[in-house]
Design a protein around this motif. Sequence first.
Motif, short mmCIF file in Angstrom:
data_model
loop_
_atom_site.label_atom_id
_atom_site.label_comp_id
_atom_site.label_asym_id
_atom_site.label_seq_id
_atom_site.Cartn_x
_atom_site.Cartn_y
_atom_site.Cartn_z
N ARG A 74 0.80 -1.15 0.15
CA ARG A 74 0.10 0.04 0.03
C ARG A 74 0.88 1.23 0.01
NH1 ARG A 74 -5.41 -0.41 0.70
NH2 ARG A 74 -6.10 -2.40 1.34
N GLY A 75 1.95 1.29 0.71
CA GLY A 75 2.79 2.26 0.65
C GLY A 75 4.14 2.13 1.61
N VAL A 76 5.12 3.03 1.42
CA VAL A 76 6.41 2.71 2.18
C VAL A 76 6.67 4.18 2.98
CG1 VAL A 76 8.76 2.19 2.16
CG2 VAL A 76 7.34 1.20 0.47
N GLN A 77 6.78 4.10 4.03
CA GLN A 77 7.01 5.24 5.13
C GLN A 77 8.40 5.07 5.54
OE1 GLN A 77 4.35 5.56 8.35
NE2 GLN A 77 4.46 7.68 8.56
N VAL A 78 9.26 6.35 5.19
CA VAL A 78 10.58 6.58 5.73
C VAL A 78 10.84 7.42 6.78
CG1 VAL A 78 12.82 6.87 4.88
CG2 VAL A 78 11.32 5.71 3.28
N PHE A 79 11.86 7.20 7.51
CA PHE A 79 11.86 8.13 8.53
C PHE A 79 13.42 8.71 8.54
CE2 PHE A 79 8.68 5.51 9.62
CZ PHE A 79 7.56 6.18 10.12
N ASN A 80 13.55 9.69 8.73
CA ASN A 80 15.03 10.45 8.83
C ASN A 80 15.65 10.21 10.02
OD1 ASN A 80 17.10 11.91 7.79
ND2 ASN A 80 16.19 14.14 8.25
N SER A 81 15.63 8.91 10.35
CA SER A 81 16.52 8.57 11.70
C SER A 81 16.86 7.07 11.43
CB SER A 81 15.45 8.56 12.98
OG SER A 81 15.94 8.24 13.88
N THR A 82 18.02 6.88 11.94
CA THR A 82 18.58 5.38 12.10
C THR A 82 18.38 4.80 13.40
OG1 THR A 82 20.67 6.50 12.85
CG2 THR A 82 20.47 5.98 10.35
N THR A 83 17.69 5.54 14.43
CA THR A 83 17.40 4.94 15.62
C THR A 83 16.10 4.69 16.17
OG1 THR A 83 17.35 7.01 16.68
CG2 THR A 83 19.78 5.76 16.50
N ALA A 84 15.35 5.41 15.55
CA ALA A 84 13.57 5.47 15.87
C ALA A 84 12.93 5.78 14.95
CB ALA A 84 13.68 6.08 17.22
N VAL A 85 11.56 5.31 15.07
CA VAL A 85 10.54 5.66 14.06
C VAL A 85 10.04 7.01 14.76
CG1 VAL A 85 8.15 5.48 13.40
CG2 VAL A 85 9.93 3.38 13.46
N THR A 86 9.92 8.05 14.15
CA THR A 86 9.66 9.42 14.48
C THR A 86 8.47 10.08 13.93
OG1 THR A 86 10.97 10.64 13.21
CG2 THR A 86 12.20 9.84 15.07
N GLU A 93 7.08 8.17 -3.02
CA GLU A 93 6.27 8.33 -4.10
C GLU A 93 6.70 7.11 -4.91
OE1 GLU A 93 6.27 11.82 -6.20
OE2 GLU A 93 6.88 13.19 -4.31
N ARG A 94 5.45 6.52 -5.44
CA ARG A 94 5.68 5.32 -6.20
C ARG A 94 5.70 5.52 -7.65
NH1 ARG A 94 2.39 -0.45 -5.64
NH2 ARG A 94 3.43 -1.66 -7.25
N ARG A 95 6.91 4.91 -8.12
CA ARG A 95 7.22 5.06 -9.54
C ARG A 95 7.55 3.86 -10.40
NH1 ARG A 95 5.43 9.55 -8.58
NH2 ARG A 95 6.28 11.57 -8.94
N ASP A 96 7.67 3.97 -11.63
CA ASP A 96 8.03 2.91 -12.52
C ASP A 96 9.54 2.56 -12.17
OD1 ASP A 96 9.00 1.90 -15.35
OD2 ASP A 96 7.19 0.93 -14.93
N TYR A 125 11.79 7.98 -3.63
CA TYR A 125 10.81 7.38 -4.53
C TYR A 125 10.88 5.71 -4.48
CZ TYR A 125 10.92 11.67 -7.08
OH TYR A 125 11.16 12.97 -7.34
N TYR A 126 9.82 5.02 -4.84
CA TYR A 126 10.24 3.44 -4.54
C TYR A 126 9.27 2.85 -5.85
CZ TYR A 126 5.33 2.09 -3.02
OH TYR A 126 3.86 1.99 -3.03
N SER A 127 9.76 1.72 -6.40
CA SER A 127 9.12 0.83 -7.14
C SER A 127 9.24 -0.64 -6.71
CB SER A 127 9.68 1.14 -8.59
OG SER A 127 10.98 0.33 -8.66
N MET A 128 8.38 -1.48 -7.27
CA MET A 128 7.92 -2.85 -7.14
C MET A 128 8.64 -3.60 -8.31
SD MET A 128 6.52 -2.90 -4.20
CE MET A 128 6.62 -4.57 -4.08
N TYR A 129 9.44 -4.78 -8.03
CA TYR A 129 10.05 -5.44 -9.08
C TYR A 129 10.08 -6.89 -8.54
CZ TYR A 129 14.71 -5.50 -6.98
OH TYR A 129 15.85 -5.76 -6.12
N GLY A 130 10.31 -7.74 -9.35
CA GLY A 130 10.76 -9.44 -8.95
C GLY A 130 9.44 -10.14 -8.27
N GLY A 131 9.81 -11.18 -7.88
CA GLY A 131 8.89 -12.16 -6.99
C GLY A 131 9.61 -13.27 -6.50
N ALA A 132 8.78 -14.47 -6.20
CA ALA A 132 9.36 -15.61 -5.66
C ALA A 132 10.06 -16.11 -6.70
CB ALA A 132 8.10 -16.45 -5.12
N THR A 133 11.12 -16.63 -6.55
CA THR A 133 12.09 -17.49 -7.34
C THR A 133 12.84 -18.73 -6.90
OG1 THR A 133 14.23 -15.94 -6.53
CG2 THR A 133 12.91 -14.97 -8.35
#
Length: 230
Positions: A74-86, A93-96, A125-133
């Motif tokens: 559904r979506g990917v949420q990113v945080f400008n932190s390496t230690t905690a979700v803030t 944003e989803r792209r090809d 940005y993010y995109s989807m690719y691949g699957g079970a192999t």
Amino acid sequence: MAGFTYATLTTDIRNYTEVDANVFTAAVINRFIENAELRINLDCPMDSDRIQAQAQFAQGFNSITVPTKTLFVRGVQVFNSTTAVTEQGFWLERRDQTFITEYVGEATGPSGGSTGQDVEGLPKYYSMYGGATTGANTATSGAIYVAPTPDANYKYIIHYNAMPTGLGSGSDGNSNTYLSNYFPQGLLYACLIEAFMFLKGPTDMLTLYENRYKTELQKFAAMQIGRRRR
């Protein structure tokens, strides 16, 4: 109609089709139920199957594996932190995939790491690719390619719908599920469609249960994507 358990659903499938356990063995009926559950989950994604998975990017690597049994992200949420979700988290944003490849300046496509003149920073940005192999990746449900390539181990949350554990006996599944409790009519009709296709039964019976399934699905979808979300 009251909700089903695994035992009562298998009994009703045999009763409706007038076929006993010598033909509709546990293995055959389990396949009916599995196919029906997958169809319903694809036809009407449910709130009950919404899941969040939290982890961290690896610095210098531009792809992550999505959780197992993921139907769709559904979506990917990113945080400008390496230690905690803030509270400063934001949504990618989803792209090809080709857009992201061009963005990072790589012609080689997703490789699991950064090479060449890759752009690094906080992903946008993010995109989807691949699957079970084959091999070690048989349990995966695909991957996510991000850009820019993370320049630190940023925290992220993947919001997705997963295929739930279905009905089954013993350790093979649950005795009841969200579908069997709240969409029993649709689950039964979807199973009967599978059963009559297996039997190569009368076309009018197959059409009957297909129409009954679609009618129940409309009502169920009105609740799932209508009343529960607005």
